[in-house]
Design a protein around this motif. Sequence first.
Motif, short mmCIF file in Angstrom:
data_model
loop_
_atom_site.label_atom_id
_atom_site.label_comp_id
_atom_site.label_asym_id
_atom_site.label_seq_id
_atom_site.Cartn_x
_atom_site.Cartn_y
_atom_site.Cartn_z
N LEU A 1 -0.89 -1.57 -4.43
CA LEU A 1 -0.81 -2.80 -3.63
C LEU A 1 -1.40 -3.99 -4.38
N ASN B 1 1.29 -6.57 -4.01
CA ASN B 1 0.90 -7.47 -2.92
C ASN B 1 -0.62 -7.68 -2.94
N VAL C 1 -2.63 -8.63 0.22
CA VAL C 1 -2.79 -7.56 1.23
C VAL C 1 -3.88 -6.59 0.77
N THR D 1 -0.89 0.47 6.52
CA THR D 1 -0.07 -0.57 5.87
C THR D 1 1.24 0.00 5.36
N TYR D 2 1.16 1.17 4.71
CA TYR D 2 2.37 1.78 4.15
C TYR D 2 3.33 2.27 5.23
N MET E 1 4.07 0.49 7.97
CA MET E 1 4.61 -0.64 8.72
C MET E 1 6.10 -0.78 8.42
N ASN F 1 9.21 -2.42 6.91
CA ASN F 1 9.39 -3.23 5.70
C ASN F 1 8.22 -3.15 4.70
N ALA F 2 7.45 -2.09 4.77
CA ALA F 2 6.35 -1.92 3.82
C ALA F 2 6.92 -1.52 2.47
N SER G 1 5.18 -5.35 11.37
CA SER G 1 5.96 -5.49 10.15
C SER G 1 5.05 -5.95 9.01
N PHE G 2 5.27 -5.36 7.85
CA PHE G 2 4.49 -5.71 6.66
C PHE G 2 4.54 -7.21 6.38
N GLU G 3 5.69 -7.82 6.73
CA GLU G 3 5.85 -9.26 6.47
C GLU G 3 4.87 -10.12 7.27
N PHE H 1 1.86 -9.96 7.32
CA PHE H 1 0.68 -10.28 6.50
C PHE H 1 0.81 -11.68 5.89
#
Length: 229
Positions: A42, A46, A49, A126-127, A129, A131-132, A166-168, A170
């Motif tokens: 990550l 990202n 995150v 997190t993984y 979510m 769209n992760a 959704s990961f988005e 964040f």
Amino acid sequence: MLKLCLNRIASSSKYDSIQPRLCQCATGHPGRHDEFPFLRDLFKTNPSVANKIRRDSVMTTGAAWKSADAGPNRILRWVMLLSDSQLLKFGINMQQLKPQVIAKLRDKASTYDDCMGVARKLTWLTYQMDNAPNISPETKAYLESFGMQFSTSQTTKCLVCRDRLSFESFSRAQRGKAEIETGHSNPRLHNSDNVGFIHRECNIAQGAKTLDEFYGWIKTILKRVETDV
Ligand SMILES: [Zn+2]
Ligand SMILES: [Zn+2]
């Protein structure tokens, strides 16, 4: 559970004498010692995150500003386990803080091990979510060794409203604040059983209440609204 290296990681923090930072890689691992090996991927894909997970796991959230009576705005959670007189040696004078600030800081105290457990749990959530990014086999195996299972039918939901996350979210910021925050079923306990992600709005609504208290409160409100016509 994985046997950890736990080698001491050099740091310039003045709080190292309270609790050294320890390598969380598997014992006998190749390469450098690393406190957050499960966040390596990550940090590449990202970093904001990954930084958030690391920060929320180990640091308290205090006042948004720093001043004498607001107290330190962010401090390592295990430092808040020290007594007032021990803290004074580190330049933190608890007695000059307002009682509600003291309570807030003390509520956020947590052991180093619990903080590491929280970091692993938040990474796992997190993984999962929507769209992760894909998880690497190494990170997956690492988290699985702590009993965290991955299944395609599983999605991370908001701890409060149980809606899918959704990961988005964040990066989708509202007024400078991310849409999802780290939250707790019981805001006074920072450990892996009790932590999760929460919509910012849900976090504000929950406030200092436990989830049980919060749902009970909402129920009484709805009942009153329904009968008050
Ligand atoms: Zn190591
Ligand atoms: Zn929510």
